[in-house]
Design a protein around this motif. Structure first.
Motif, mmCIF file in Angstrom:
data_model
loop_
_atom_site.group_PDB
_atom_site.id
_atom_site.type_symbol
_atom_site.label_atom_id
_atom_site.label_comp_id
_atom_site.label_asym_id
_atom_site.label_seq_id
_atom_site.Cartn_x
_atom_site.Cartn_y
_atom_site.Cartn_z
ATOM 1 N N GLY A 42 0.832 -1.201 0.000
ATOM 2 C CA GLY A 42 0.000 0.000 0.000
ATOM 3 C C GLY A 42 0.863 1.246 0.000
ATOM 4 N N ILE A 43 0.361 2.311 -0.607
ATOM 5 C CA ILE A 43 1.061 3.599 -0.590
ATOM 6 C C ILE A 43 0.172 4.639 0.069
ATOM 7 N N LYS A 44 0.828 5.643 0.649
ATOM 8 C CA LYS A 44 0.123 6.721 1.332
ATOM 9 C C LYS A 44 0.231 8.006 0.518
ATOM 10 N N GLU A 45 -0.739 8.859 0.709
ATOM 11 C CA GLU A 45 -0.727 10.162 0.061
ATOM 12 C C GLU A 45 0.535 10.920 0.437
ATOM 13 N N ALA A 59 6.106 14.785 -7.790
ATOM 14 C CA ALA A 59 4.658 14.733 -7.967
ATOM 15 C C ALA A 59 3.997 14.518 -6.618
ATOM 16 N N GLU A 60 2.741 14.906 -6.530
ATOM 17 C CA GLU A 60 1.893 14.622 -5.379
ATOM 18 C C GLU A 60 0.972 13.485 -5.784
ATOM 19 N N ILE A 61 0.928 12.438 -4.968
ATOM 20 C CA ILE A 61 0.057 11.305 -5.276
ATOM 21 C C ILE A 61 -0.875 11.031 -4.101
ATOM 22 N N GLY A 62 -1.945 10.295 -4.371
ATOM 23 C CA GLY A 62 -2.904 9.920 -3.339
ATOM 24 C C GLY A 62 -2.641 8.520 -2.823
ATOM 25 N N ASN A 63 -3.533 8.038 -2.004
ATOM 26 C CA ASN A 63 -3.442 6.668 -1.490
ATOM 27 C C ASN A 63 -3.608 5.678 -2.639
ATOM 28 N N GLY A 64 -3.068 4.487 -2.471
ATOM 29 C CA GLY A 64 -3.191 3.463 -3.499
ATOM 30 C C GLY A 64 -2.321 2.268 -3.193
ATOM 31 N N THR A 74 7.198 -1.667 -12.711
ATOM 32 C CA THR A 74 6.561 -1.109 -11.528
ATOM 33 C C THR A 74 5.299 -0.367 -11.939
ATOM 34 N N VAL A 75 4.190 -0.684 -11.273
ATOM 35 C CA VAL A 75 2.920 -0.017 -11.532
ATOM 36 C C VAL A 75 2.419 0.567 -10.221
ATOM 37 N N ILE A 76 2.186 1.876 -10.224
ATOM 38 C CA ILE A 76 1.607 2.561 -9.077
ATOM 39 C C ILE A 76 0.184 2.940 -9.448
ATOM 40 N N VAL A 77 -0.774 2.468 -8.664
ATOM 41 C CA VAL A 77 -2.183 2.801 -8.855
ATOM 42 C C VAL A 77 -2.564 3.716 -7.701
ATOM 43 N N THR A 78 -2.999 4.933 -8.017
ATOM 44 C CA THR A 78 -3.240 5.938 -6.988
ATOM 45 C C THR A 78 -4.520 6.715 -7.276
ATOM 46 N N GLU A 79 -5.092 7.291 -6.227
ATOM 47 C CA GLU A 79 -6.327 8.065 -6.371
ATOM 48 C C GLU A 79 -6.122 9.310 -7.224
ATOM 49 N N LYS A 80 -4.926 9.911 -7.122
ATOM 50 C CA LYS A 80 -4.641 11.142 -7.860
ATOM 51 C C LYS A 80 -3.142 11.258 -8.071
#
Length: 87
Positions: A42-45, A59-64, A74-80
């Motif tokens: 899991g990743i955090k915002e 970059a700024e990313i969301g949770n995912g 590598t694949v990052i799936v994030t809210e934003k």
């Protein structure tokens, strides 16, 4: 170098080769380089740093979540995801 893809529900934010990516996980910061062991976590915002051609992009990313396969893709799936600054 390895293939990095960052996707949101609305778009593919990044789909290129990278030297390194750094992001926050649920247990602390994580850096991915070529040859990293396969993981799913899991990743955090927060901030994400992508190193390409010796330079960092921010970059700024969301949770995912993130997956790294046996070929280091590598694949990052994030809210934003939005480009940002170092600060």
């Amino acid at each position: 170098m390895f293939k990095l893809k960052v996707v949101t529900p609305h778009k593919t934010f990044y789909d290129e080769i990278a030297e390194m990516v750094i992001f926050k996980t649920i247990v602390g910061d994580r850096a991915i380089l070529r040859g990293h062991v396969p993981i799913v976590t899991g990743i955090k915002e927060g901030k994400m740093k992508i190193k390409k051609d010796g330079k960092f992009m921010y970059a700024e990313i969301g949770n995912g979540f993130v997956t790294v396969d046996s070929n280091s893709e590598t694949v990052i799936v994030t809210e934003k995801a939005e480009w940002g600054t170092e600060e």
